[in-house]
Motif scaffolding. Structure first.
Motif, short mmCIF file in Angstrom:
data_model
loop_
_atom_site.label_atom_id
_atom_site.label_comp_id
_atom_site.label_asym_id
_atom_site.label_seq_id
_atom_site.Cartn_x
_atom_site.Cartn_y
_atom_site.Cartn_z
N ALA A 20 38.46 54.06 45.43
CA ALA A 20 39.75 53.50 45.85
C ALA A 20 39.69 51.98 45.88
CB ALA A 20 40.12 54.03 47.24
N PHE A 21 38.57 51.44 46.31
CA PHE A 21 38.36 50.00 46.36
C PHE A 21 38.45 49.39 44.96
CE2 PHE A 21 35.68 46.23 46.32
CZ PHE A 21 36.00 45.58 47.50
N SER A 22 37.77 49.99 44.00
CA SER A 22 37.74 49.45 42.63
C SER A 22 39.11 49.56 41.96
CB SER A 22 36.68 50.18 41.80
OG SER A 22 35.40 50.03 42.36
N ILE A 23 39.76 50.70 42.11
CA ILE A 23 41.08 50.89 41.51
C ILE A 23 42.09 49.90 42.09
CG2 ILE A 23 43.02 52.50 41.27
CD1 ILE A 23 40.96 54.76 41.18
N SER A 24 42.02 49.72 43.41
CA SER A 24 42.93 48.79 44.07
C SER A 24 42.71 47.35 43.62
CB SER A 24 42.77 48.89 45.59
OG SER A 24 43.65 48.01 46.26
N ARG A 25 41.44 46.98 43.43
CA ARG A 25 41.16 45.61 42.94
C ARG A 25 41.69 45.42 41.53
NH1 ARG A 25 35.66 42.51 44.89
NH2 ARG A 25 36.54 41.91 46.90
N PHE A 26 41.61 46.45 40.72
CA PHE A 26 42.14 46.36 39.36
C PHE A 26 43.66 46.19 39.40
CE2 PHE A 26 43.97 48.54 35.62
CZ PHE A 26 43.49 47.71 34.63
N LEU A 27 44.34 46.99 40.21
CA LEU A 27 45.79 46.89 40.30
C LEU A 27 46.23 45.56 40.91
CD1 LEU A 27 46.66 50.52 41.52
CD2 LEU A 27 46.86 49.57 39.21
N SER A 28 45.38 44.99 41.77
CA SER A 28 45.73 43.71 42.40
C SER A 28 45.85 42.58 41.40
CB SER A 28 44.67 43.35 43.46
OG SER A 28 44.65 44.31 44.50
N VAL A 29 45.14 42.70 40.28
CA VAL A 29 45.26 41.68 39.23
C VAL A 29 46.70 41.57 38.76
CG1 VAL A 29 44.52 41.03 36.91
CG2 VAL A 29 42.88 42.08 38.48
N PHE A 30 47.38 42.69 38.64
CA PHE A 30 48.77 42.71 38.17
C PHE A 30 49.75 42.48 39.31
CE2 PHE A 30 46.11 45.46 35.55
CZ PHE A 30 46.28 44.88 34.30
N LEU A 31 49.41 42.97 40.52
CA LEU A 31 50.28 42.74 41.67
C LEU A 31 50.34 41.26 42.03
CD1 LEU A 31 49.26 45.75 43.97
CD2 LEU A 31 51.35 45.50 42.63
N ALA A 32 49.24 40.53 41.78
CA ALA A 32 49.21 39.11 42.10
C ALA A 32 50.16 38.31 41.22
CB ALA A 32 47.79 38.57 41.96
N ILE A 33 50.56 38.86 40.07
CA ILE A 33 51.53 38.19 39.21
C ILE A 33 52.92 38.25 39.83
CG2 ILE A 33 52.60 38.19 36.92
CD1 ILE A 33 50.05 39.46 35.86
N LYS A 34 53.22 39.36 40.48
CA LYS A 34 54.56 39.61 41.03
C LYS A 34 54.70 39.15 42.48
CE LYS A 34 58.71 41.53 41.13
NZ LYS A 34 59.85 40.96 40.36
N PHE A 35 53.63 39.32 43.25
CA PHE A 35 53.70 39.06 44.69
C PHE A 35 52.80 37.88 45.07
CE2 PHE A 35 54.47 43.60 44.08
CZ PHE A 35 55.71 43.74 44.68
N SER A 36 53.16 37.22 46.18
CA SER A 36 52.36 36.10 46.66
C SER A 36 51.12 36.61 47.39
CB SER A 36 53.19 35.23 47.62
OG SER A 36 53.48 35.96 48.81
N ASN A 37 50.18 35.70 47.63
CA ASN A 37 48.98 36.07 48.36
C ASN A 37 49.29 36.52 49.78
OD1 ASN A 37 46.72 35.52 46.48
ND2 ASN A 37 47.48 33.42 46.54
#
Length: 455
Positions: A301-318
């Motif tokens: 879950a940790f690894s999958i979430s980190r991968f998805l965060s790469v794309f979420l960081a484009i749309k959402f702020s820190n």
């Protein structure tokens, strides 16, 4: 030389940082699955072999601290990355050839020092390369670290558990005595640290694979040193147009962020390390195999979430990512605290939620701070040191009491989530009325406002 444009060099440097952090993750994770084999190689007991973790942590802390100073002092940062990456590769190649606990501890200490320097310098280099657009690139950097940690056990799997101590010609009991006392040091190193048999231990191939990859990354860093030893002009332009902040403001925000990464990283490592112990020795009384599956579920879950965060960081702020992380982690902690002592499904669900919530917290927290001030190497060093202390202290607290009070794992996770939420809220109160550090954005806004007035 027209092919070496500023943009291409910037991309080249970024990809090289990703490969460096992939190696960093593999180097950090590989001792775990190979620990018993290393124990057999140096002929010592579990109590003494575990000391290599302390030695590497001490090296990592010193490397993070000295790296922050060194990277701020030297203009040609790519050269420093090249040197320490090469040192990391040599130590990885040398570890499986150790035949004494002293030699192994020394190599692990130097390895930790080099990895700590790379961690500090890599974080700042990525932030400096991309400036205000660093969100997804910085998340990707930390994803590659997690990916490396996930790959390392797979590399080690075919080569572990095949050590036959009879292959070595020195006497087992005398070697244990020499290794555990570490005296006399010089005699012990000469007689026990060198290989006494031509037969290569299987784990040598696992460490050689990672060490060879590290040499490849070193070669790429060396190429960058030749074509672009200094930072890109684009970065310098961004740096010259940032706000000056009061020292008191900088120190306060850095201190609060150190608390955040201390709690987040400590909870991450503490929960992952002690989850199996809790479900086996706690009220659930599950099998170690089930506990191992739960731990694997956390890291998946940790690894999958980190991968998805790469794309979420484009749309959402820190800040939005941090709020999401705190909410998800708090839900997981609440489920764990309410039902974790009686329901297996609750532990599974809480484990997945904690893996998802913790994954992107560190890069998002650092990225949030970077929006308002320039993160120097000393700052990045302090964040890495805070995270390293969290990895040492929180798991130690949990392991001290988990035999007598298994619920300490549940209480620690809940307290960590509450503390993270409180500190993040305090930081939001301080930063909510602050403009970001980029003056040119303010100039654009003022120009638009003046134009509106003129019309």
């Amino acid at each position: 030389m027209a092919i070496f444009t500023a943009t291409r060099i910037k991309i080249f440097k970024t990809c090289n940082l990703y490969l460096c952090f992939l190696m960093l993750g593999m180097s950090v994770a590989i001792p775990g699955p190979t620990l018993l084999d290393l124990q057999n190689l140096v002929n010592t007991d579990m109590q003494h072999i575990a000391f290599i973790y302390t030695a590497r942590s001490a090296g990592y802390l010193f490397g993070s601290l000295s790296g922050g100073v060194l990277f701020d002092m030297v203009a040609r940062k790519q050269i420093i990355l090249t040197i320490f990456n090469f040192v990391a590769s040599l130590t990885m190649l040398g570890i499986p050839w150790s035949r004494s606990i002293g030699a192994l501890t020394a190599l692990m200490t130097v390895n930790g020092l080099s990895l700590g320097c790379l961690d500090t310098g890599g974080n700042v280099c990525c932030l400096n390369l991309w400036g205000k657009d660093s969100g997804p690139f910085y998340q990707a950097l930390h994803f590659t670290f997690g990916l490396g940690a996930l790959i390392a056990p797979l590399i080690a799997a075919p080569f572990v558990g095949n050590i036959d101590t009879s292959d070595f010609s020195f006497d087992n009991k005398s070697t244990i005595a020499a290794n555990t006392t570490l005296q006399p040091a010089f005699h012990n190193f000469l007689n026990n640290s060198l290989v006494d048999s031509f037969e290569i231990p299987p784990i040598t191939y696992a460490y050689s694979a990672i060490g060879g990859f590290a040499i490849f990354v070193t070669a790429l860093f060396l190429i960058i040193c030749i074509i672009a030893p200094l930072e890109t002009q684009g970065q310098q332009n961004d740096e010259s147009q940032v706000r000056e902040r009061k020292l008191s403001f900088v120190l306060l925000i850095v201190f609060l962020n150190i608390i955040l990464v201390f709690v987040e990283t400590g909870t991450e490592v503490g929960y992952a390390q002690m989850l199996t112990t809790y479900v086996v020795k706690g009220p659930l009384q599950l099998s170690p195999t089930t506990g191992s599956y739960m731990t694997s579920g956390f890291w998946a879950a940790f690894s999958i979430s980190r991968f998805l965060s790469v794309f979420l960081a484009i749309k959402f702020s820190n800040l939005q990512l941090i709020v999401f992380d705190i909410i998800i982690s708090s839900i997981g902690a609440l489920i764990l605290l309410s039902f974790g002592a009686s329901q297996v499904w609750a532990v599974w669900l809480a484990t997945i939620l904690l893996g998802v919530g913790i994954a992107s917290f560190f890069p998002a927290a650092v990225g949030w701070v970077e929006k308002y001030m320039t993160v120097t190497n000393k700052m990045a060093s302090s964040f890495c040191i805070g995270a390293a202390f969290g990895e040492m202290i929180i798991p130690f607290i949990i392991s001290t009491y988990i035999d007598t009070v298994p619920g300490v794992l549940l209480y620690t996770v809940a307290a960590s989530c509450a503390l993270s939420a409180g500190v993040a809220f305090i930081m939001w109160l301080i930063l909510r009325n602050k403009q970001d550090k980029y003056i040119k954005d303010e100039g654009t806004a003022n120009a638009a406002y003046d134009a509106k007035i003129d019309t």
